[in-house]
Enzyme design. Structure first.
Site, PDB file in Angstrom:
ATOM      1  N   SER A 207       0.812  -1.220   0.000  1.00 35.17           N
ATOM      2  CA  SER A 207       0.000   0.000   0.000  1.00 35.17           C
ATOM      3  C   SER A 207       0.852   1.280   0.000  1.00 35.17           C
ATOM      4  O   SER A 207       0.373   2.341  -0.376  1.00 35.17           O
ATOM      5  CB  SER A 207      -0.951   0.006   1.200  1.00 35.17           C
ATOM      6  OG  SER A 207      -0.229  -0.229   2.380  1.00 35.17           O
TER       7      SER A 207
ATOM      8  N   ASP B 260      -1.504   6.394  12.313  1.00 33.21           N
ATOM      9  CA  ASP B 260      -0.833   5.618  11.273  1.00 33.21           C
ATOM     10  C   ASP B 260       0.436   6.378  10.870  1.00 33.21           C
ATOM     11  O   ASP B 260       0.368   7.413  10.210  1.00 33.21           O
ATOM     12  CB  ASP B 260      -1.791   5.463  10.083  1.00 33.21           C
ATOM     13  CG  ASP B 260      -1.158   4.753   8.888  1.00 33.21           C
ATOM     14  OD1 ASP B 260       0.083   4.583   8.859  1.00 33.21           O
ATOM     15  OD2 ASP B 260      -1.907   4.374   7.966  1.00 33.21           O
TER      16      ASP B 260
ATOM     17  N   HIS C 290       1.830   5.165   6.460  1.00 30.30           N
ATOM     18  CA  HIS C 290       1.364   5.743   5.191  1.00 30.30           C
ATOM     19  C   HIS C 290       1.597   7.254   5.144  1.00 30.30           C
ATOM     20  O   HIS C 290       1.729   7.895   6.185  1.00 30.30           O
ATOM     21  CB  HIS C 290      -0.128   5.445   5.007  1.00 30.30           C
ATOM     22  CG  HIS C 290      -0.386   3.998   4.789  1.00 30.30           C
ATOM     23  ND1 HIS C 290      -0.859   3.156   5.764  1.00 30.30           N
ATOM     24  CD2 HIS C 290      -0.220   3.241   3.686  1.00 30.30           C
ATOM     25  CE1 HIS C 290      -0.968   1.941   5.279  1.00 30.30           C
ATOM     26  NE2 HIS C 290      -0.589   1.962   4.021  1.00 30.30           N
TER      27      HIS C 290
END
Ligand SMILES: *[C@@H]1O[C@H](CO)[C@@H](O)[C@H](O)[C@H]1NC(C)=O
Ligand SMILES: *[C@@H]1O[C@H](CO)[C@@H](O)[C@H](O)[C@H]1NC(C)=O
Ligand SMILES: *[C@@H]1O[C@H](CO)[C@@H](O)[C@H](O)[C@H]1NC(C)=O
Ligand SMILES: *[C@@H]1O[C@H](CO)[C@@H](O)[C@H](O)[C@H]1NC(C)=O
Ligand SMILES: *[C@@H]1O[C@H](CO)[C@@H](O)[C@H](O)[C@H]1NC(C)=O
Ligand SMILES: *[C@@H]1O[C@H](CO)[C@@H](O)[C@H](O)[C@H]1NC(C)=O
Ligand SMILES: *[C@@H]1O[C@H](CO)[C@@H](O)[C@H](O)[C@H]1NC(C)=O
Ligand SMILES: *[C@@H]1O[C@H](CO)[C@@H](O)[C@H](O)[C@H]1NC(C)=O
Length: 415
Positions: free
Chosen positions: A147, A387, A390
C-alpha cells in the site's frame, strides 16, 4: 542517529499494532470500484473517437533540467516552498483513496504540502506533466508492491492527470491491478498488489491480513507473468516483511513450511525476483527501478526524546541528519548486494533517507483503519490509532516521483 538503549529490542519487529491500520480493505470498496469500472469502459470507447488532442512533439529538454551524473539526488535537505508546492491539490485529483486525503479527513495543518526536496549537488527539474506523458507515450509504467507503493502510484496519477481533458481519464480495477489509462498518449500507469514481491497468501487485492503470513520464497511466476514486457517497472517491498522477526515460508517443496528469520527470507525472495529479472527483462526495451524502504515514525523518542508518542501532531520535518530504527540497515545492504550483482541494470530509488526526515508527512489519525476513517473517539487516542507508515497526498511520495521524472528526463536526453 539516536537510539534508546532499552528500546533496541523493538528494532526488527516494528509494526505489529501499527500494521493493523494497513490492511483489510473490505468488500465495500471492492463494489465501489466495480461500479467505477463500467463508467470507465464507456469513457474508454468514446475517447477512441476523439483522437488526438495532443500532437506528438519531441520533448524540449533544457540544460537546467538535466541532472549531472555526479549529483546524488538522494542526498539533500527539505526547504520550505509554499509558492510552487504542492504540485496538485487534494480536491483536484479524484483518484486519491480516502486513506491519504488528510486535509479532507480533518488534518488541521497543510504545512506538510509545502516542502521541496533540494539535493546538495544540483536542482531537480520542475515536474512537467506533458513532458512526463510524452515520455510515457506508447508505454506502460507499473508500480509493484504494497500500500506504500499504491501511494506512489496515486501520486503519479495525480501529477499527470490535470493535463488530460476532463472526463477522459479513469482508473479501472483488474485485481490485483489498478490501471490508469491515458488514451491520447496510448500510455498506462498501473499498480500491482504484491506485498512480498514473491507469491504469498496475502496476494488477494482486498482480502488480506498481515497477521497470517506465508510466503513462497522461490516462486514469483503468478505475478511475473503479468509483469512481462512492461516498459517501466518500479518495485517496492518492505513493511509486510517487518511485522515480526520471523516469518513462515516455503522454499523448495511446498509441503516444507519453515520459520525463517526475516532477513534470510528477504534475501531469498529478492534472489527469486532477481532471477526473473535476469531471465525475462530486456534491458534494451525495459527499465527497472527498485524503491528502498519507506520509513516509519512510530516512536518519537527517536527524534525528540519524547516518552511514548509517535508521528501524531508533528508538523515540521527533521532538519538535521536523521535515521530511525524502522529502516533496517540489513535489508538495505541485502538490496545493495543482490541488485549490485545483476547483469540487468536495476536502478535504486533510494528514498529512505529523504523520507526519514518527514515525520510530519504521515496520515497519522487522519487516515483509515480497516477501510474506515477513524472515529472521533479513535482520533483522541493517537497512541493506539495514529498511522505513522502511510503518507498523506499531496506529500512525500510526490517527491519520489519527481526523482523518477528527473531520471526519465536524463535517459530521454541520453537515448
Ligand atoms: C526549447 O527550449 C529553449 C530554451 O528554453 C527555447 O529557446 C526553445 O524555443 C524551445 N523550443 C521549443 C520547440 O519549444
Ligand atoms: C508562505 O510562507 C511565508 C513564510 O513562512 C509566509 O510569510 C507566507 O504568508 C506564506 N504564504 C502563503 C500563501 O501561505
Ligand atoms: C500502443 O502502445 C503499445 C505498446 O504499449 C503498442 O504495441 C501499440 O502499437 C500502440 N498503439 C498505437 C496505436 O500506437
Ligand atoms: C477472505 O479470505 C478468507 C481466507 O482466505 C476467507 O475465509 C474469507 O471468506 C474471505 N472473505 C471475503 C469477504 O471474501
Ligand atoms: C509458523 O507456523 C507454525 C505452525 O503453524 C506456528 O507455530 C508458528 O508460530 C508460525 N511462525 C510464525 C512466525 O508465524
Ligand atoms: C538469520 O539467519 C541466518 C542464517 O541462519 C543467520 O546467518 C543470521 O545471523 C540470522 N539473522 C538474525 C538477525 O537472526
Ligand atoms: C498537539 O498539538 C496541539 C497544538 O500544538 C497541542 O495543543 C496538543 O497538546 C498536542 N497534543 C499532543 C498529544 O501532543
Ligand atoms: C541509500 O542512502 C543511504 C543514505 O544516504 C545510504 O546509507 C545507503 O547505503 C543507500 N543505499 C544503497 C542501497 O545504496
Amino acid at each position: 542517529m539516536t537510539s534508546h538503549p532499552s528500546q533496541n529490542h523493538r528494532i526488527l519487529f516494528i509494526f505489529p499494532l501499527a500494521l493493523l491500520s494497513l490492511f483489510l480493505l473490505g468488500t465495500f470498496r471492492f463494489l465501489l470500484d466495480n461500479l467505477k469500472n463500467n463508467q470507465f469502459q464507456f469513457l474508454w470507447q468514446t475517447s477512441f473517437s476523439r483522437h488526438s488532442k495532443f500532437l506528438r512533439v519531441p520533448i524540449n529538454v533544457s540544460e537546467n533540467e538535466i541532472i549531472e551524473e555526479s549529483c546524488n539526488v538522494f542526498e539533500g535537505n527539505w526547504v520550505w516552498d509554499n509558492v510552487t508546492y504542492p504540485l496538485y491539490r487534494e480536491e483536484t485529483c479524484p483518484y486519491l483513496v480516502k486513506q491519504v486525503t488528510c486535509l479532507r479527513n480533518g488534518r488541521p495543518d497543510s504545512l506538510f504540502q509545502n516542502w521541496r526536496w533540494q539535493p546538495h549537488g544540483c536542482n531537480l527539474p520542475r515536474f512537467n506533466a506533458l513532458k512526463m506523458l510524452e515520455m510515457l507515450r506508447d508505454k506502460r509504467l507499473m508500480f509493484i508492491g504494497d500500500s506504500i507503493q499504491r501511494g506512489m502510484f496515486e501520486s503519479m496519477v495525480c501529477l499527470v492527470q490535470s493535463v488530460i481533458a476532463d472526463g477522459y481519464h479513469s482508473i479501472k480495477r483488474v485485481p490485483p491491478r489498478k490501471i490508469f489509462r491515458i488514451e491520447e498518449f496510448n500510455a498506462s500507469i498501473e499498480y500491482y498488489w504484491a506485498p512480498f514481491m514473491v507469491e504469498s497468501i496475502s496476494d488477494h487485492a482486498t482480502n488480506h491480513t498481515v497477521m497470517k503470513r506465508l510466503v513462497k520464497l522461490d516462486s514469483v511466476e503468478k505475478h511475473s507473468k503479468l509483469w512481462e514486457g512492461v516498459d517501466i517497472l518500479v518495485f517496492e517491498s518492505y513493511v509486510w516483511w517487518m511485522h515480526k522477526p520471523f516469518i513462515n515460508a516455503t522454499y523448495g517443496s511446498r509441503e516444507n513450511v519453515r520459520e525463517y528469520n526475516v532477513t534470510t527470507a528477504y534475501r531469498l525472495a529478492l534472489e527469486t525476483w532477481a532471477n526473473w529479472i535476469e531471465s525475462s527483462v530486456n534491458p534494451q526495451k525495459q527499465k527497472v527501478f527498485f524503491a528502498t524502504m519507506s520509513p516509519t515514525h512510530l516512536w518519537n523518542w527517536e527524534w525528540k526524546g519524547g516518552i511514548d508518542g509517535n508521528c501524531f501532531n508533528e508538523t515540521q520535518p527533521i532538519l538535521e541528519l536523521y535515521w530511525g530504527t524502522g529502516s533496517n540497515l540489513e535489508i538495505m545492504s541485502i538490496l545493495k548486494d543482490v541488485i549490485g550483482k545483476l547483469q540487468v541494470d536495476v536502478r535504486l530509488l533510494n528514498i529512505t533517507q529523504l523520507s526519514e526526515y518527514r515525520k510530519d508527512g504521515h496520515t497519522s489519525v487522519f487516515g483509515e483503519r480497516r477501510g474506515k476513517l477513524l472515529t472521533r473517539e479513535q482520533r483522541s487516542e493517537p497512541k493506539t490509532y495514529a498511522d505513522c507508515i502511510h503518507w498523506c497526498l499531496p506529500g512525500v511520495p510526490d517527491t519520489w516521483n519527481e526523482l523518477l521524472y528527473a531520471i526519465f528526463l536524463q535517459d530521454y536526453r541520453n537515448h
